[in-house]
Design a protein around this motif. Structure first.
Motif, PDB file in Angstrom:
ATOM      1  N   VAL A   1       0.844  -1.191   0.000  1.00  0.00           N
ATOM      2  CA  VAL A   1       0.000   0.000   0.000  1.00  0.00           C
ATOM      3  C   VAL A   1       0.887   1.251   0.000  1.00  0.00           C
ATOM      4  O   VAL A   1       1.986   1.234   0.550  1.00  0.00           O
ATOM      5  CB  VAL A   1      -0.949   0.040   1.219  1.00  0.00           C
ATOM      6  N   PRO A   2       0.402   2.326  -0.590  1.00  0.00           N
ATOM      7  CA  PRO A   2       1.153   3.579  -0.535  1.00  0.00           C
ATOM      8  C   PRO A   2       1.207   4.085   0.907  1.00  0.00           C
ATOM      9  O   PRO A   2       0.191   4.122   1.591  1.00  0.00           O
ATOM     10  CB  PRO A   2       0.347   4.538  -1.410  1.00  0.00           C
ATOM     11  N   ASP A   3       2.410   4.435   1.371  1.00  0.00           N
ATOM     12  CA  ASP A   3       2.588   4.951   2.726  1.00  0.00           C
ATOM     13  C   ASP A   3       3.821   5.847   2.735  1.00  0.00           C
ATOM     14  O   ASP A   3       4.949   5.363   2.657  1.00  0.00           O
ATOM     15  CB  ASP A   3       2.751   3.799   3.716  1.00  0.00           C
TER      16      ASP A   3
ATOM     17  N   GLU B   1      -8.298  -5.463   7.291  1.00  0.00           N
ATOM     18  CA  GLU B   1      -8.150  -4.502   8.384  1.00  0.00           C
ATOM     19  C   GLU B   1      -6.871  -3.674   8.227  1.00  0.00           C
ATOM     20  O   GLU B   1      -6.873  -2.459   8.443  1.00  0.00           O
ATOM     21  CB  GLU B   1      -8.138  -5.219   9.742  1.00  0.00           C
ATOM     22  N   LEU B   2      -5.785  -4.343   7.856  1.00  0.00           N
ATOM     23  CA  LEU B   2      -4.521  -3.632   7.647  1.00  0.00           C
ATOM     24  C   LEU B   2      -4.647  -2.635   6.495  1.00  0.00           C
ATOM     25  O   LEU B   2      -4.173  -1.496   6.581  1.00  0.00           O
ATOM     26  CB  LEU B   2      -3.390  -4.619   7.364  1.00  0.00           C
ATOM     27  N   MET B   3      -5.303  -3.045   5.427  1.00  0.00           N
ATOM     28  CA  MET B   3      -5.484  -2.164   4.277  1.00  0.00           C
ATOM     29  C   MET B   3      -6.385  -0.984   4.621  1.00  0.00           C
ATOM     30  O   MET B   3      -6.131   0.148   4.198  1.00  0.00           O
ATOM     31  CB  MET B   3      -6.045  -2.945   3.089  1.00  0.00           C
ATOM     32  N   LYS B   4      -7.407  -1.234   5.422  1.00  0.00           N
ATOM     33  CA  LYS B   4      -8.306  -0.160   5.843  1.00  0.00           C
ATOM     34  C   LYS B   4      -7.548   0.870   6.676  1.00  0.00           C
ATOM     35  O   LYS B   4      -7.680   2.079   6.472  1.00  0.00           O
ATOM     36  CB  LYS B   4      -9.462  -0.742   6.650  1.00  0.00           C
TER      37      LYS B   4
ATOM     38  N   ALA C   1      -6.584   4.921   5.591  1.00  0.00           N
ATOM     39  CA  ALA C   1      -7.092   6.061   6.355  1.00  0.00           C
ATOM     40  C   ALA C   1      -6.026   7.132   6.537  1.00  0.00           C
ATOM     41  O   ALA C   1      -6.317   8.251   6.938  1.00  0.00           O
ATOM     42  CB  ALA C   1      -7.606   5.592   7.719  1.00  0.00           C
ATOM     43  N   ARG C   2      -4.803   6.802   6.242  1.00  0.00           N
ATOM     44  CA  ARG C   2      -3.677   7.726   6.440  1.00  0.00           C
ATOM     45  C   ARG C   2      -3.372   8.437   5.132  1.00  0.00           C
ATOM     46  O   ARG C   2      -3.207   7.790   4.100  1.00  0.00           O
ATOM     47  CB  ARG C   2      -2.467   6.907   6.884  1.00  0.00           C
TER      48      ARG C   2
END
Length: 122
Positions: A28-30, A57-60, A64-65
């Motif tokens: 995921v983009p972070d 859950e981890l992707m959600k 959110a960030r």
């Protein structure tokens, strides 16, 4: 016989050990993530989970960030400066991070530092 098996993965949600070949994963983009060995993968956080529910859950949580380029740039600068305790010129900092002078200036402003203090040791 392999005497040094690969370490087992841990679920990023519950920390359970995951059997070899059973891990579910994605990226995921972070903008806060700096890859430990490959700067070209900075900002692309791997997620590992033991179940589809935990991966969701981890992707959600990751979704959110907000992704902020300037946060990623600041991290790249911090990593470069950590490897050079004597400091770096702004030119050397640009070369080491792959950032432009404008990106370095924006990252300095975002992190509350002076551009000129980035090239000098604390």
């Amino acid at each position: 016989m392999n005497r040094n098996p690969e370490p087992l993965e841990r679920c990023g949600q519950c920390q359970a050990l995951i059997e070899e070949g059973e891990a579910l994963g994605t990226h995921v983009p972070d903008s806060s993530y700096l890859h430990p060995h490959d700067p070209t993968r900075d900002g692309d956080r791997p997620l590992i989970a033991c179940s589809p529910e935990h991966l969701a859950e981890l992707m959600k949580a990751a979704g959110a960030r907000p992704y902020l380029d300037v946060e990623l740039w600041a991290g790249k600068i911090d990593r470069a400066l950590a490897t050079c305790p004597q400091g770096l010129s702004l030119y050397a900092l640009a070369v080491k991070t792959g950032l432009t002078q404008d990106q370095i200036e924006q990252a300095a402003l975002w992190s509350g530092r002076s551009v000129h203090s980035l090239g000098n040791p604390p």
